[in-house]
Design an enzyme around this catalytic site. Structure first.
Site, PDB file in Angstrom:
ATOM      1  N   SER A 195       0.825  -1.199   0.000  1.00 31.17           N
ATOM      2  CA  SER A 195       0.000   0.000   0.000  1.00 31.17           C
ATOM      3  C   SER A 195       0.868   1.262   0.000  1.00 31.17           C
ATOM      4  O   SER A 195       1.721   1.424  -0.862  1.00 31.17           O
ATOM      5  CB  SER A 195      -0.949  -0.028   1.208  1.00 31.17           C
ATOM      6  N   ASP A 461      -9.505  -3.506  -5.852  1.00 33.00           N
ATOM      7  CA  ASP A 461      -9.364  -4.441  -4.729  1.00 33.00           C
ATOM      8  C   ASP A 461     -10.192  -4.035  -3.503  1.00 33.00           C
ATOM      9  O   ASP A 461      -9.836  -4.335  -2.383  1.00 33.00           O
ATOM     10  CB  ASP A 461      -7.893  -4.581  -4.341  1.00 33.00           C
ATOM     11  N   HIS A 505       2.612   0.624 -25.275  1.00 30.45           N
ATOM     12  CA  HIS A 505       2.842   1.409 -24.065  1.00 30.45           C
ATOM     13  C   HIS A 505       1.737   2.448 -23.885  1.00 30.45           C
ATOM     14  O   HIS A 505       1.341   3.132 -24.819  1.00 30.45           O
ATOM     15  CB  HIS A 505       4.196   2.115 -24.138  1.00 30.45           C
TER      16      HIS A 505
END
Length: 587
Positions: A195, A461, A505
């Protein structure tokens, strides 16, 4: 039996982390491989936001309760004192929002060593609820890894990066930690950051660039850091940070949202997690420093390229903040952001990630929120005018030999908010009226209504949106090998592989593979044509949330499998499929 199996799996994983996997389906003979004794490697753990214990360094008498604060008493986190002496606890936690100094009556400092990051609030009931790295350490002990092979580098997660160095010399100490580990064990270290710990490590790399002569910078990195595991990294920030700024996030603690907001806005680190645009950058302090130029302290520029103004939402799924303010006395800054305006009715203003990072939001609500001036002060002084670099700029691939970016995905995640005046005094003056979530292929409101925006096929998440987590896919080369394997134990038959997938990219790359119903997978994106001397991999774990990823037995198992392949004498190919690797390993 299941518990023992899980423990064994975890034990082998620790080897993977601290003996290292040297890359994707990597070759032992590759030039990036560590050719020395793997037992000489060290593991450096950099914890995330609120993941280090803080202890009192004051004597504070708390009236109406027998629980006073004395030197070395636990402050973060002691829920007993939080419940019984909340005002004292608040004094020991809060910082001055302008100069980041302690409350006059109490100060707290980060604990040291591994114990500072294992359980935040040790105890029979609170311990399991506040466990962070405890399982990792248990696995290390079970496997017999030496105590001096694992080093935690706790820090005061309330501070901005400049204050970490100014007050605690944190980055000087971190440099010494790497050098001491090298002298003690004879080999480089593996960095494992979670994190906000990734933001800390990134700042360290930029600080080090100015600390060491340019010709020795890469040499120092190659000698002292063998690999970097970026776990759950908020590479472009997290929308939860601005939610905390405007209304407060309690994280399940027994405090009001108003109290949580007061604390959060006194911590300059809250802005370190602010969402920002992938198209905007600050001045390059490194080149200014070594070219002899003198960047004026008050005139650091924040540049955005043309794409920022040609695309919607700064590349994010939607506007991050939509906020109602009274339509009278609207400032020019606010007027530019209005979506509608009727006399006598509230005005809805919308703000992109760029307009959060450059301070436009805080200027627009300055007349309606007393925290705005304080936040603008922190933003300018501690971030835009940072003497090392502006942290609110997109990450480039760290100049480390082996980089692994690992995160959870496919969970419902907040990406935007609607705020309105609550009618209550500060700090409870704003209320969230709606939340925008990213789900698979769509954006939905809290009520379930579909919302327009840039919805993607993959979500975040639960804490950090996919747009921010997956930024590291830009670090992959033009050819990528993709492997998708089930998370549960398997025989290799349900493993999907695509080799040499074209990757442009700046664009996302997604596995175009069929998943079995109700099966969670882990997807590996790895360089096929890597940067010379470098190796990069991105791992996506289905249905793994932000906090629990560091305790995921699935991640542990895959690291173990990878390590065992890499150290085998016959591991000479650069890429071995998951199914074949399993056969080679067990047969």
């Amino acid at each position: 039996m299941g518990a023992n199996l899980k423990s064994v799996t975890a034990c082998f994983t620790v080897i993977a982390v601290f003996f290292l996997i040297c890359g994707g389906r990597a070759a032992v003979e590759d030039e990036t491989e560590f050719h020395g004794d793997y037992s000489k490697l060290s593991g450096i753990i950099i914890p995330g936001f609120a993941s280090t214990q803080l202890r009192a360094w004051s004597i504070l008498d708390c009236p109406y309760t027998p629980l006073d604060f004395n030197p070395l008493d636990l402050v973060w986190l002691d829920t007993t004192k939080l419940l019984s002496a909340v005002n004292c606890w608040f004094k020991c936690m809060v910082l001055d929002p302008y100069n980041q100094t302690d409350h006059p009556e109490c100060k707290s400092r980060p604990d040291s060593g591994l114990s500072a990051i294992t359980e935040l609030d040790p105890g029979y009931i609170t311990g399991p609820l506040s466990t962070v790295w405890k399982e990792w350490l248990k696995w290390c002990v079970e496997f017999g890894i030496e105590a001096n092979a694992i080093v935690a580098v706790p820090y005061d997660w309330r501070l901005s990066p400049t204050k970490l160095e100014e007050r605690d010399l944190y980055f000087h100490k971190l440099k010494l930690t790497f050098e001491t580990a090298f002298k003690l064990r004879g080999g480089p270290s593996i960095v494992f950051a979670h994190s906000m710990g990734n933001n800390v490590f990134r700042y360290f790399l930029e600080w080090l660039r100015l600390e060491i002569a340019p010709k020795h910078y890469l040499e120092w990195l190659d000698q002292h850091i063998h690999a970097y595991f970026a776990v759950g990294a908020p590479l472009l920030g997290s929308v939860e940070a601005i939610k905390s700024t405007l209304s407060g996030v309690t994280f399940g603690l027994p405090v009001s949202e108003g109290t949580a907001r007061l604390l959060s806005n006194s911590f300059a680190s809250s802005l370190w997690l602010m969402p920002f645009s992938k198209n905007c950058k600050g001045d390059n302090t490194f080149w200014t420093h070594f070219s002899g130029g003198a960047a004026k302290k008050d005139k650091r520029a924040y540049h955005c390229d043309d794409e920022e103004y040609q695309s919607k939402y700064s590349g994010w799924p939607t506007n991050i903040i939509n906020i109602e303010i009274p339509s009278t006395s609207v400032t020019e800054t606010a007027l530019a952001n209005m979506t509608s305006m009727e006399c006598g009715l509230p005005t809805l203003l919308s703000f992109t990630a760029r307009e959060l990072a450059d301070g436009t939001l805080f200027k627009a609500i300055e007349d309606y929120d007393p925290d705005s001036k304080r936040m603008l002060h922190q933003l300018k002084k501690l971030y835009h005018d940072d003497p090392v670099f502006n942290p609110l700029t997109p990450w480039e691939r760290p100049p480390i030999k082996n980089v692994f970016c690992i995160y959870g995905a496919h969970l419902k995640t907040e990406v935007g908010y609607y705020f309105a005046p609550s009618g209550k005094p500060y700090p409870d003056n704003w209320i969230i009226t709606d939340v925008i979530y990213e789900t698979e292929g769509s954006l939905v409101s809290r009520s379930g209504t579909l919302v327009d925006g840039n919805a993607g096929p993959i979500t975040g998440d639960e804490t950090v949106p996919y747009h921010s987590l997956s930024w590291c896919k830009n670090w992959l080369g033009p050819k990528v090998n993709i492997t998708m394997a089930p998370q549960p134990e398997h025989d290799g038959s349900d493993v999907h592989v695509e080799l040499n997938v074209e990757h442009e990219h700046g664009s996302d790359i997604i596995a175009n593979m069929t998943k079995a119903p109700r099966v969670k997978y882990i997807t590996f994106y790895e360089d096929s044509e890597s940067i010379p001397g470098k190796r990069t991999a991105v791992w996506e774990l289905d249905k793994t949330n932000h906090r629990n990823i560091v305790r995921s037995p699935v991640l542990m198992r895959e690291l173990w499998l990878q390590m065992w392949h890499d150290i085998q004498p016959g591991a000479k190919s650069k890429f071995v499929t998951k199914g074949k690797k399993k056969i080679l390993l067990f047969y």
